[in-house]
Design an enzyme around this catalytic site. Structure first.
Site, short mmCIF file in Angstrom:
data_model
loop_
_atom_site.label_atom_id
_atom_site.label_comp_id
_atom_site.label_asym_id
_atom_site.label_seq_id
_atom_site.Cartn_x
_atom_site.Cartn_y
_atom_site.Cartn_z
CG HIS A 114 -0.12 0.17 2.52
ND1 HIS A 114 0.58 -0.89 3.08
CD2 HIS A 114 0.11 1.22 3.32
CE1 HIS A 114 1.19 -0.48 4.17
NE2 HIS A 114 0.93 0.80 4.35
CG ASP A 116 1.78 5.06 4.73
OD1 ASP A 116 1.34 3.92 4.89
OD2 ASP A 116 2.92 5.41 5.04
CG HIS A 269 5.18 1.02 2.87
ND1 HIS A 269 4.60 2.19 2.45
CD2 HIS A 269 4.67 0.77 4.11
CE1 HIS A 269 3.78 2.64 3.38
NE2 HIS A 269 3.80 1.79 4.39
NE ARG A 284 2.58 5.07 9.77
CZ ARG A 284 1.70 4.80 8.83
NH1 ARG A 284 1.94 3.84 7.97
NH2 ARG A 284 0.57 5.46 8.76
#
Ligand code: SIN
Length: 307
Positions: A114, A116, A269, A284
């Protein structure tokens, strides 16, 4: 799959203040000679930014930093944004804690390819991930280069791709209670998550000017605009498989204290869920992006729509 056997991501940067070591032909580089716990001089930061644009994902190892340092570094690239549907850390509202204990059997977040939050009106331009604790082996992250995916298309397929727009949605968050790896889905997510957003399939990168095949994973890009899911599925699958093939990818093996930064405008990723029995803890942060534009959707389409 098109018959093209050899690829190379063109990297143009030259560096005086940092050491940049590419990891794979397609994308990815390690940066050395940087201490993120200290303020970065503008000329050092300018080279990091160049390395990021050239390599699409960069890794800076051996960093002993706090979430505050991580936010300060990410903010050099632009304002930070919060994940729209997942609960962030109390103390650091911009930071998502991705943690799985060794005896926990929950799904890891991001286990399918995907890009983000592509379902946002202005998806994050980049994301940063810091490894606080990693398994002795396993838990690698894979990345792929969507510029090269575009370059690999035939002239006819480029023309078709450039005419298409994709309907994105985060509908899976509307029903989920846990986001995976102990993450909590925010209570008002259901209302927002069902909203659809349309973005061009071929995206022009606002900084490099390069075209990317901006397929962002089959969970987020649901169908082509003005087509049914059934009509869209074979071509979506073709683009997704093209983009995520091994040749266009790199795989990163984490060690503790590494900060990664990737460009969501030209990569996808995937987090490998192969470390059951070991602990992994990552922080994150996401950096605000712009509204995607490309041949099928002019720049500032939002302004044109509002006029
Ligand atoms: C993600 O941001 O999708 C998670 C990546 C990872 O945990 O390796």
């Amino acid at each position: 799959m098109p018959e093209r056997v050899s690829i190379q991501n063109i990297r143009t940067g030259s560096y005086r203040h940092i050491d940049v070591r590419p990891l794979a032909g397609a994308l990815g580089a390690e940066i050395r000679g940087v201490d993120l716990s200290k303020p970065l001089a503008d000329e050092v930061f300018a080279e990091i930014r160049q390395a990021f644009l050239d390599n699409l994902v960069v890794f800076i190892a051996d960093q002993d930093i706090t979430p505050q340092h991580q936010c300060d570094f990410a903010r050099r690239f632009g304002p930070l944004t919060r994940h729209p549907f997942l609960k962030t850390m109390e103390q650091y509202p911009e930071v998502l804690l991705l943690k799985r204990e060794k005896d926990e059997d929950v799904q890891v977040i991001g286990r399918r390819w995907h890009s983000d939050s592509s379902f946002d009106e202005r998806p994050p331009m980049g994301s940063s991930l810091y490894s606080k604790d990693v398994p002795p082996y396993g838990g690698d992250t894979l990345f792929c280069n969507l510029y090269l995916a575009y370059d690999m298309l035939s002239a006819g397929m480029k023309r078709l791709a450039e005419s298409l727009t994709v309907v994105h949605s985060a509908v899976h968050y509307a029903t989920a209670k846990a986001g995976g790896a102990g993450l909590t889905v925010l209570p008002d997510a259901a209302k927002e998550a069902v909203k659809e957003r349309v973005h061009p399939l071929v995206r022009i990168h606002p900084e490099t000017g390069r075209k990317a095949l901006w397929i962002t994973g089959l969970d987020y890009g649901r169908r082509f605009e003005d087509m049914t899911p059934e009509e869209s599925a074979p071509l979506m699958k073709f683009f997704q498989e093209l983009a995520t093939q091994e040749l266009l990818s790199c795989r990163y093996r984490w060690s503790r204290g590494t900060l990664a930064l990737w460009d969501n405008r030209c990569t996808q990723h995937l987090a490998l869920d192969d470390y059951l029995g070991f602990r992994r803890e990552m922080y994150r942060v996401e950096i605000e992006g712009d509204e995607p534009f490309g041949p099928a959707r002019p720049k500032n389409a939002a302004l044109l729509r509002a006029a």
